[in-house]
Motif scaffolding. Structure first.
Motif, PDB file in Angstrom:
ATOM      1  N   PRO A   4      32.627  48.997  45.611  1.00  0.00           N
ATOM      2  CA  PRO A   4      32.853  47.817  44.777  1.00  0.00           C
ATOM      3  C   PRO A   4      33.676  48.067  43.517  1.00  0.00           C
ATOM      4  O   PRO A   4      34.532  47.261  43.168  1.00  0.00           O
ATOM      5  CB  PRO A   4      31.440  47.346  44.428  1.00  0.00           C
ATOM      6  CG  PRO A   4      30.605  47.799  45.583  1.00  0.00           C
ATOM      7  CD  PRO A   4      31.208  49.122  45.993  1.00  0.00           C
ATOM      8  N   ARG A   7      37.531  48.048  44.391  1.00  0.00           N
ATOM      9  CA  ARG A   7      38.136  46.989  45.190  1.00  0.00           C
ATOM     10  C   ARG A   7      39.268  46.259  44.487  1.00  0.00           C
ATOM     11  O   ARG A   7      40.324  46.027  45.071  1.00  0.00           O
ATOM     12  CB  ARG A   7      37.072  45.977  45.617  1.00  0.00           C
ATOM     13  CG  ARG A   7      36.131  46.530  46.634  1.00  0.00           C
ATOM     14  CD  ARG A   7      35.092  45.513  47.009  1.00  0.00           C
ATOM     15  NE  ARG A   7      34.086  46.137  47.842  1.00  0.00           N
ATOM     16  CZ  ARG A   7      32.889  45.636  48.037  1.00  0.00           C
ATOM     17  NH1 ARG A   7      32.544  44.494  47.464  1.00  0.00           N
ATOM     18  NH2 ARG A   7      32.039  46.268  48.798  1.00  0.00           N
ATOM     19  N   GLU A  33      36.013  40.855  46.071  1.00  0.00           N
ATOM     20  CA  GLU A  33      36.163  40.938  47.523  1.00  0.00           C
ATOM     21  C   GLU A  33      37.413  40.191  47.937  1.00  0.00           C
ATOM     22  O   GLU A  33      37.710  39.115  47.403  1.00  0.00           O
ATOM     23  CB  GLU A  33      34.946  40.340  48.232  1.00  0.00           C
ATOM     24  CG  GLU A  33      33.697  41.172  48.050  1.00  0.00           C
ATOM     25  CD  GLU A  33      32.555  40.692  48.931  1.00  0.00           C
ATOM     26  OE1 GLU A  33      32.810  40.002  49.937  1.00  0.00           O
ATOM     27  OE2 GLU A  33      31.413  41.026  48.606  1.00  0.00           O
TER      28      GLU A  33
END
Length: 177
Positions: A4, A7, A33
């Motif tokens: 995460p 990203r 995301e």
């Protein structure tokens, strides 16, 4: 598959590689995301993009750094995005289309997560209509009626054929033109 914390940095790098040099900003909180699928069509192509709240800004400095002279057409699938270019500004909602030119400053983004189909092509592919097309960038087009409905159905058909493999290599360049 990316941790995460890494990203958004990857998204920035990928955006600059697959589109053109852009200043990308994350507009939401928490882990970012996104997903980007690319399908080639000769000198043109289609991207299916899903992303969390973010924006992409193409500044005069970035244009001077690199410009492939592309026209982008976006069909909004989910969420809403704004687009600005040459003093025009629109908010594009699901089922609507818009466009922008890589050779002129623009900003496009969404305050919440969004999903869109992006078609890119060399500006030369829209000759002799290029002046008329470029005067309409950053304007919203209804995807439920008229030319917008035809274009929307065409894009879905092409994407379906690219995904399921029924469009061969020889057909792709013809479809782009």
């Amino acid at each position: 598959n990316v941790p995460p914390a890494e990203r958004f940095g990857l998204w920035v790098d990928v955006s600059a590689q697959v589109f053109e040099p852009l200043a990308v900003a994350q507009l939401g909180q928490g882990p970012f995301e996104a997903r980007l699928e690319h399908y080639g069509l000769g000198s043109a192509g289609i991207y299916h993009m899903r992303a969390d709240a973010s924006s992409a800004d193409r500044t005069p400095r970035l244009i001077r750094a690199s410009d492939q002279e592309l026209l982008h057409v976006m069909l909004q699938l989910r969420g809403a995005c704004w687009i600005t270019q040459d003093g025009r500004r629109s908010v594009v909602r699901p089922g609507e289309l818009t466009s922008w030119n890589s050779s002129r400053p623009f900003c496009v983004g969404g305050q919440r997560s969004f999903e869109a189909l992006l078609v890119f092509m060399p500006v030369l592919m829209v000759r002799p209509h290029v002046d008329r097309v470029l005067r309409r960038t950053a304007l919203r087009m209804d995807g439920e009626a008229g030319v917008g409905a035809i274009l929307r159905q065409y894009l879905f058909g092409v994407l379906g054929g690219l995904r399921d493999g029924t469009l061969g290599d020889d057909s792709r360049a013809h479809l782009a033109e």
